[in-house]
Design a protein around this motif. Structure first.
Motif, PDB file in Angstrom:
ATOM      1  N   LEU A  66       0.716  -1.190   0.059  1.00 34.07           N
ATOM      2  CA  LEU A  66       0.162   0.086  -0.004  1.00 34.07           C
ATOM      3  C   LEU A  66       0.825   1.205   0.054  1.00 34.07           C
ATOM      4  O   LEU A  66       0.380   2.403  -0.521  1.00 34.07           O
ATOM      5  CB  LEU A  66      -0.794  -0.003   1.130  1.00 34.07           C
ATOM      6  N   ALA A  67       1.928   1.275   0.607  1.00 36.08           N
ATOM      7  CA  ALA A  67       2.869   2.289   0.646  1.00 36.08           C
ATOM      8  C   ALA A  67       4.428   1.821   0.542  1.00 36.08           C
ATOM      9  O   ALA A  67       4.479   0.925   1.235  1.00 36.08           O
ATOM     10  CB  ALA A  67       2.547   3.258   1.720  1.00 36.08           C
ATOM     11  N   GLY A  68       5.254   2.662   0.011  1.00 30.69           N
ATOM     12  CA  GLY A  68       6.667   2.241   0.009  1.00 30.69           C
ATOM     13  C   GLY A  68       6.866   0.968  -1.209  1.00 30.69           C
ATOM     14  O   GLY A  68       6.037   0.927  -2.252  1.00 30.69           O
ATOM     15  N   ALA A  69       7.933   0.059  -1.079  1.00 30.85           N
ATOM     16  CA  ALA A  69       8.164  -0.659  -2.068  1.00 30.85           C
ATOM     17  C   ALA A  69       9.135  -1.749  -1.650  1.00 30.85           C
ATOM     18  O   ALA A  69       9.901  -1.731  -0.823  1.00 30.85           O
ATOM     19  CB  ALA A  69       8.832  -0.033  -3.538  1.00 30.85           C
ATOM     20  N   PHE A  70       9.087  -3.077  -2.705  1.00 26.73           N
ATOM     21  CA  PHE A  70      10.089  -4.131  -2.092  1.00 26.73           C
ATOM     22  C   PHE A  70      10.737  -4.421  -3.437  1.00 26.73           C
ATOM     23  O   PHE A  70      10.145  -4.362  -4.634  1.00 26.73           O
ATOM     24  CB  PHE A  70       9.256  -5.257  -1.739  1.00 26.73           C
ATOM     25  N   GLU A  71      11.929  -4.622  -3.343  1.00 26.05           N
ATOM     26  CA  GLU A  71      12.567  -5.179  -4.785  1.00 26.05           C
ATOM     27  C   GLU A  71      12.830  -6.814  -4.116  1.00 26.05           C
ATOM     28  O   GLU A  71      13.157  -7.098  -3.196  1.00 26.05           O
ATOM     29  CB  GLU A  71      13.959  -4.536  -4.735  1.00 26.05           C
ATOM     30  N   HIS A  72      12.796  -7.564  -5.402  1.00 29.08           N
ATOM     31  CA  HIS A  72      12.789  -8.871  -5.199  1.00 29.08           C
ATOM     32  C   HIS A  72      13.513  -9.437  -6.387  1.00 29.08           C
ATOM     33  O   HIS A  72      13.761  -8.960  -7.410  1.00 29.08           O
ATOM     34  CB  HIS A  72      11.403  -9.699  -5.257  1.00 29.08           C
ATOM     35  N   ARG A  73      14.324 -10.633  -5.885  1.00 32.19           N
ATOM     36  CA  ARG A  73      15.033 -11.414  -6.981  1.00 32.19           C
ATOM     37  C   ARG A  73      14.867 -12.891  -6.481  1.00 32.19           C
ATOM     38  O   ARG A  73      14.855 -13.191  -5.407  1.00 32.19           O
ATOM     39  CB  ARG A  73      16.464 -10.905  -7.087  1.00 32.19           C
ATOM     40  N   ASP A  74      15.369 -13.763  -7.352  1.00 28.06           N
ATOM     41  CA  ASP A  74      15.227 -15.303  -7.093  1.00 28.06           C
ATOM     42  C   ASP A  74      16.207 -16.027  -7.760  1.00 28.06           C
ATOM     43  O   ASP A  74      16.965 -15.613  -8.380  1.00 28.06           O
ATOM     44  CB  ASP A  74      13.871 -15.720  -7.314  1.00 28.06           C
ATOM     45  N   SER A  75      16.298 -17.470  -7.385  1.00 25.55           N
ATOM     46  CA  SER A  75      17.161 -18.255  -7.864  1.00 25.55           C
ATOM     47  C   SER A  75      17.201 -18.593  -9.204  1.00 25.55           C
ATOM     48  O   SER A  75      17.987 -19.542 -10.012  1.00 25.55           O
ATOM     49  CB  SER A  75      17.164 -19.572  -7.104  1.00 25.55           C
ATOM     50  N   VAL A  76      15.748 -18.331 -10.048  1.00 25.44           N
ATOM     51  CA  VAL A  76      15.696 -18.529 -11.289  1.00 25.44           C
ATOM     52  C   VAL A  76      15.704 -17.397 -12.320  1.00 25.44           C
ATOM     53  O   VAL A  76      15.524 -17.413 -13.466  1.00 25.44           O
ATOM     54  CB  VAL A  76      14.475 -19.393 -11.788  1.00 25.44           C
ATOM     55  N   GLY A  77      16.312 -16.312 -11.877  1.00 28.44           N
ATOM     56  CA  GLY A  77      16.553 -15.001 -12.646  1.00 28.44           C
ATOM     57  C   GLY A  77      15.655 -13.868 -12.604  1.00 28.44           C
ATOM     58  O   GLY A  77      15.884 -13.086 -13.266  1.00 28.44           O
ATOM     59  N   ASN A  78      14.197 -14.227 -12.072  1.00 28.32           N
ATOM     60  CA  ASN A  78      13.457 -13.127 -11.803  1.00 28.32           C
ATOM     61  C   ASN A  78      14.055 -11.927 -10.924  1.00 28.32           C
ATOM     62  O   ASN A  78      14.620 -12.061  -9.876  1.00 28.32           O
ATOM     63  CB  ASN A  78      12.389 -13.846 -11.325  1.00 28.32           C
TER      64      ASN A  78
END
Length: 274
Positions: A66-78
């Motif tokens: 709802l506010a702010g942000a998350f950065e995500h990454r994973d083991s299959v390249g996303n």
């Protein structure tokens, strides 16, 4: 409404301050839902440590910001960013290793939720997949007197953007102005609960009140009825119960203890993903 529970304050990840609404000792789960955490803070020291690299197998994680942000990454390249108003529905399936790190913006406020949804035994070892849903993909509906962001499921002839999920989830972000009411049919075979974010809301024919920070477990029925005297905002969730055995420990949710031991062994040996 069959039960009311307050959230439990806790910490998770690398020390993130959370409000655990579902998945604590008082309310361990509500089949098919396993956990609901709220992160809500204007102090970056309470959340910036985030959720460094960790594995999952056997269930789905839902991030709603709802506010702010998350950065995500994973083991299959996303790799990507989940910003305000967006949702990510990740099916971990047979296994994934990922990280979710909060990013400071909008004056430092972060307000987000993570939901865990169980997978049926037949789908626990499926290939991982993502549904990345930007704010523009999530419809905002006027239903009776309410404003509803419909992330998943069906309401008033409209559908949310999440698809292909066996438990037929309903995920709604509902805003009620003072004196407003919502009364709509829903599938009677779904397990349902509500979590109040602001204000107070009344449920059902008896008008039982649910306050900010409380979870209300809703009884069986085919009509969703809620109202608010002074105004409210709440999440409402429903899904088809799986009624299967649950073996759960840490980042893995399987059906038997043997499957759990195998998940930990696969992670240690590098066989969890692929």
């Amino acid at each position: 409404m069959t039960a009311v529970h307050p959230f439990q304050p806790s910490r998770d990840g690398a020390g993130v301050t959370i409000r655990r609404a579902l998945g604590h000792r008082g309310l361990p789960d509500l089949d098919p839902f396993l956990l609901l955490d709220e992160i809500r803070s204007e102090r970056p020291d309470e959340y910036l440590a985030g959720f460094p690299e960790h594995p999952h197998r056997g269930f789905e994680t839902v991030s709603y910001v709802l506010a702010g942000a998350f950065e995500h990454r994973d083991s299959v390249g996303n790799h990507g960013r989940i910003g305000a108003g967006a949702t990510q529905w990740m099916t971990a399936g047979r296994g994934i290793v990922h990280e979710e790190m909060p990013r400071q913006q909008d004056g430092g406020k972060l307000w987000a939720f993570q939901l865990w949804v169980n997978l049926p035994a037949a789908e626990k070892m499926t290939k991982p997949r993502y549904q990345e849903l930007g704010p523009e993909t999530i419809p905002t509906l006027t239903v009776d007197d309410a404003q509803v962001r419909l992330v998943a499921g069906e309401l008033a002839g409209q559908r949310g953007p999440v698809d292909g999920v066996t438990v037929r989830p309903l995920l709604m972000d509902v805003t009620l102005e003072p004196g407003a009411a919502l009364r709509q049919p829903i599938a009677c075979d779904l397990a349902a609960f509500a979590y109040v974010l602001e204000g107070a809301a009344r449920f059902g024919g008896e008008g039982r009140e649910l306050l900010k920070g409380q979870v209300g477990v809703l009884g069986q029925g085919n009509t969703l009825a809620l109202s608010s005297d002074a105004g409210a905002r709440l999440l409402l969730l429903a899904g088809r119960p799986l009624r299967e055995p649950v073996a759960r420990r840490g980042p893995f949710v399987m059906n038997t203890e043997d499957e759990l031991r195998q998940a930990f062994a696969d992670y240690r040996s590098g066989r969890l993903i692929g």
